[in-house]
Write an enzyme that holds these catalytic residues in place. Structure first.
Site, PDB file in Angstrom:
ATOM      1  N   ASP A  67       0.803  -1.225   0.000  1.00 27.60           N
ATOM      2  CA  ASP A  67       0.000   0.000   0.000  1.00 27.60           C
ATOM      3  C   ASP A  67       0.835   1.274   0.000  1.00 27.60           C
ATOM      4  OD1 ASP A  67       0.704  -0.999   2.600  1.00 27.60           O
ATOM      5  OD2 ASP A  67      -0.629   0.474   3.531  1.00 27.60           O
ATOM      6  N   GLU A 120      -0.750  -2.086   5.034  1.00 25.58           N
ATOM      7  CA  GLU A 120       0.126  -2.114   6.219  1.00 25.58           C
ATOM      8  C   GLU A 120      -0.061  -0.853   7.048  1.00 25.58           C
ATOM      9  OE1 GLU A 120       2.945  -1.471   9.052  1.00 25.58           O
ATOM     10  OE2 GLU A 120       2.969  -0.192   7.274  1.00 25.58           O
ATOM     11  N   GLU A 121      -0.306   0.268   6.358  1.00 25.50           N
ATOM     12  CA  GLU A 121      -0.402   1.553   7.058  1.00 25.50           C
ATOM     13  C   GLU A 121      -1.746   1.735   7.767  1.00 25.50           C
ATOM     14  OE1 GLU A 121       2.147   3.531   7.201  1.00 25.50           O
ATOM     15  OE2 GLU A 121       3.394   3.170   5.437  1.00 25.50           O
ATOM     16  N   HIS A 166       7.595   8.484   4.752  1.00 26.53           N
ATOM     17  CA  HIS A 166       6.342   9.241   4.882  1.00 26.53           C
ATOM     18  C   HIS A 166       6.502  10.713   4.493  1.00 26.53           C
ATOM     19  CE1 HIS A 166       3.920   6.253   7.604  1.00 26.53           C
ATOM     20  NE2 HIS A 166       4.703   5.637   6.731  1.00 26.53           N
ATOM     21  N   ARG A 225      17.980  -6.110  14.920  1.00 22.04           N
ATOM     22  CA  ARG A 225      18.319  -6.464  16.296  1.00 22.04           C
ATOM     23  C   ARG A 225      17.390  -7.569  16.771  1.00 22.04           C
ATOM     24  NH1 ARG A 225      16.214  -3.833  20.759  1.00 22.04           N
ATOM     25  NH2 ARG A 225      18.266  -3.063  21.326  1.00 22.04           N
TER      26      ARG A 225
END
Ligand SMILES: [Zn+2]
Ligand SMILES: [Zn+2]
Length: 420
Positions: free
Chosen positions: A91, A157-158, A391, A202
């Site tokens: 998206d 996803e957003e 963004h 990580r």
């Protein structure tokens, strides 16, 4: 063809690297095409069709419409073995592109009832193109693949922009993580914060949980000149906002995890000399530890409630549970970090600090062990710390970085299946 396929991990790494180079122009062309035709959450029909056509041509078993517009591709290798899933999100965002590119987006689409400009300002165009490249490499390796690969092309996803949950959740609800259930899931995110060819991750919390917070302070309306005749929700809200900041700075052990509470909107009142009945505020809660997350919710409720009570007001606190911590399974990540090193060169793989952004990959990684990593996309001659962030309308991708995404994910999948 089988007889010439690479067998040792060094040979496979070199072969994957060659394949990624061979596919580089194609991956860049896909990325530009998707970039120029961005689609908002649950509207990714063009992108999904492009993906489905590509996977079908490569011999994948393809399911479309998984979680509204998601695509799942399954490739059974020539040899038995486990199942591994790779995920790319599709998206774009309601952002107006300000990057000067021949393939810059001019697209507009409906967003929350209004027409809005659309841009791949988070780089999901790169994720789709990378995974399409990976799909091609894995298909070429199919006869020697010791297990099954499952590719998840995920919408939204957003977040949806309406009351639907995000894409990872809807894909899970639609069975994307079952039949077959993968033993592990991998994904990556491009970031302008690190340079091209660098990978960072990580173990444990890589990205934060993200919950929306809403507080409504109910006072009693009165004349601005006579606050004692009512209950002032404005001053009470001010006290609550400041007190919430002391939760993170005074009450939570900062050595366990970074945490953030932000109040980002506040609305109340209509006139300078009327103290209103209510004030409403909204904000976000971020942390990297699920126990701390639950603790923050309790403390926010107690702090807001107690301050309101002291003022004779009430505070209705509502936490809208968002995505959990993107948690990199420590055992998988210990193996995966070494595997990424074998895939792209150990000198290219570094440790990431915990990021305060959030990812709904976290939901997939709650179903099976997951590992997520960042891929640098800022050219080496640009200062990555000053590059426009994901963004931003100025967010841009150094396309030579894409082949490192292809190499890393393709190698990870083959290497994971080889270990049995
Ligand atoms: Zn984003
Ligand atoms: Zn993103």
């Amino acid at each position: 063809m089988d007889s010439v396929m690479p067998q040792t991990s060094d040979e496979i790494s070199a072969w994957v690297s060659d394949q990624a180079l061979r596919l580089e122009d194609k991956v860049i062309a896909w990325r530009r095409d998707i970039h120029q035709n961005p689609e908002l959450a649950y509207q990714e029909t063009r992108t999904a069709a492009l993906v489905a056509k590509h996977l079908t041509a490569l011999g994948y078993e393809v399911k479309t419409g998984v979680g509204v517009t998601g695509v799942v591709g399954v490739l059974k290798g020539g040899k038995p073995g486990p199942v591994v899933a790779l995920r790319a999100d599709m998206d774009a965002l309601p952002v107006e592109e300000k990057v000067d590119l021949p393939f810059a987006s001019k697209a507009k689409a409906e967003w929350m009832g209004q027409m809005a400009p659309v841009m791949h300002a988070c780089g999901h165009d790169a994720h789709v193109a990378i995974l399409m490249g990976v799909a091609e490499i894995l298909a070429a390796y199919r006869a020697d693949l010791t297990g099954t690969v499952k590719l998840l092309f995920q919408p939204a996803e957003e977040g949806s922009g309406d009351d639907r949950p995000g894409g990872a959740q809807l894909m899970i609800e639609d069975g994307a993580m079952a039949n077959p259930t993968p033993a592990a899931v991998f994904g990556l995110h491009v970031t302008s914060a690190i340079p091209t060819s660098v990978i960072a991750l990580r173990p444990g919390g890589l990205m934060a949980s993200a919950d929306r917070l809403r507080i409504e302070v109910q006072g009693r309306q009165t004349h601005g000149s006579m606050p004692w005749r009512g209950v002032d929700p404005v001053v009470t809200s001010a006290q609550i906002i400041l007190a919430l900041q002391t939760i993170v700075s005074r009450q939570v052990d900062p050595t366990v995890t970074p945490s953030v509470i932000s109040i980002s909107t506040i609305h109340g009142g209509v006139r300078h000399n009327i103290l209103p009945d209510t004030v409403a505020m909204e904000g976000t809660i971020r942390t990297h530890d699920e126990a701390v997350r639950a603790d923050l919710w309790r403390r926010i409720e107690k702090t807001a409630g107690s301050i309101a009570e002291a003022a004779g007001a009430t505070a209705a606190v509502k936490v809208f549970e968002g995505v959990p911590v993107t948690y990199n399974d420590p055992t998988l990540t210990s193996w995966g970090t070494a595997s990424l090193g074998r895939g792209v060169g150990a000198d290219r793989v570094g440790q990431s600090p915990p990021a305060m952004g959030a990812e709904d990959f976290s939901l997939l990684a709650q179903v099976v062990p997951g590992m997520f990593y960042f891929l640098g996309v800022t050219p080496p001659d640009e200062d990555a710390s000053q590059a426009p962030a994901n963004h931003s309308p100025l967010f841009h991708i150094h396309e030579p970085a894409l082949k490192y995404g292809v190499r890393s994910l393709a190698y990870l999948a083959i290497d994971y299946l080889r270990r049995g």
